[in-house]
Design a protein around this motif. Structure first.
Motif, short mmCIF file in Angstrom:
data_model
loop_
_atom_site.label_atom_id
_atom_site.label_comp_id
_atom_site.label_asym_id
_atom_site.label_seq_id
_atom_site.Cartn_x
_atom_site.Cartn_y
_atom_site.Cartn_z
N ARG A 56 5.36 -37.61 23.01
CA ARG A 56 5.74 -38.50 24.12
C ARG A 56 5.03 -38.14 25.43
O ARG A 56 4.37 -38.99 26.01
N VAL A 57 5.16 -36.90 25.89
CA VAL A 57 4.35 -36.42 27.02
C VAL A 57 3.66 -35.15 26.55
O VAL A 57 4.32 -34.19 26.16
N HIS A 58 2.34 -35.15 26.57
CA HIS A 58 1.56 -34.02 26.07
C HIS A 58 1.84 -32.77 26.90
O HIS A 58 2.13 -32.85 28.11
N GLY A 59 1.74 -31.61 26.26
CA GLY A 59 1.94 -30.35 26.97
C GLY A 59 1.01 -30.17 28.15
O GLY A 59 1.39 -29.58 29.17
N ASP A 60 -0.22 -30.67 28.02
CA ASP A 60 -1.16 -30.60 29.15
C ASP A 60 -0.60 -31.32 30.37
O ASP A 60 -0.73 -30.85 31.51
N ASP A 61 0.04 -32.47 30.13
CA ASP A 61 0.59 -33.25 31.25
C ASP A 61 1.83 -32.58 31.84
O ASP A 61 2.10 -32.72 33.04
#
Length: 217
Positions: A56-61
């Motif tokens: 859903r929301v990437h760890g990078d983000d």
């Protein structure tokens, strides 16, 4: 010390969380990037153990969000990709440390403790006051040379009081820093744990209750 574990493999997340709790940390777990951002917005975490490949929301983000908001939470990034390029990219995103999977659990605990020492609320390795000596690295405590057999929760409470250097610490702050998000603020958990800690410290009493304010060592 409060930790957030953000890992989409739920079994691995719970294994990591259980091990960190046994090492004396208060730990919350989430399994997606959007949940990680929500928890990080609600609570003051010392460290987030952040899987890079979150749904859903990437760890990078998530890392970008933390850096963009000026959060003091330290980031230990986990990933199955362990190439130099991946490590460099993770660190460039704002991660403070990087650990490829699979990893040895003692190394994870050591890295988490190292990040805690680098946080905006650092804890010196030795805390001493009024005959109480706390070794935050070896996780040992004593009073006037007598070893204290403290539970992880009691150790955390005593550490927070020692770090306050004679200042009053509210029950709300103790609950925020030493318990996870599932703690019920109306159960009297802080009062009960504080009573047990007082019993183990012995006489003369060292911890004073400031009515309506909190506790002071």
């Amino acid at each position: 010390m409060r930790i957030l574990v953000a890992e989409d493999e739920e079994t691995l997340a719970e294994i990591v969380a259980t091990g960190l709790r046994r090492a004396g940390f208060a730990v919350d777990t989430v399994y997606s990037g959007d949940a990680a951002i929500a928890y990080l917005s609600l609570h003051d975490y010392d460290v987030v153990v952040l899987d890079r490949d979150l749904p859903r929301v990437h760890g990078d983000d998530v890392a970008r969000h933390l850096v963009g908001t000026g959060s003091r939470t330290r980031i230990l990034m986990l990933t199955a990709a362990g190439s130099m390029e991946d490590r460099v990219m993770g660190l460039d995103l704002g991660a403070d440390d990087y650990l490829p999977k699979p990893f040895e659990f003692p190394e994870l605990v050591s890295r988490v403790r190292a990040l805690r020492r680098r946080s905006a609320r650092p804890a010196p390795p030795l805390l001493e006051r009024d005959g109480v000596r706390l070794d935050t690295v070896r996780r040992t405590a004593e009073r006037d040379g007598r070893a204290l057999e403290l539970s992880p929760k009691e150790f955390s409470l005593l550490q927070i009081l020692l770090e306050a250097e004679g200042g009053v610490v509210s029950a709300e702050e103790l609950l925020e820093r030493a318990w996870d998000a599932h703690a019920d603020p109306f159960t009297g958990a802080v009062r009960v744990a504080m009573s047990k800690l007082r019993g183990k410290l012995g006489d003369p009493p060292l911890i004073r209750t400031v009515q309506g304010v909190g506790y002071v060592l």
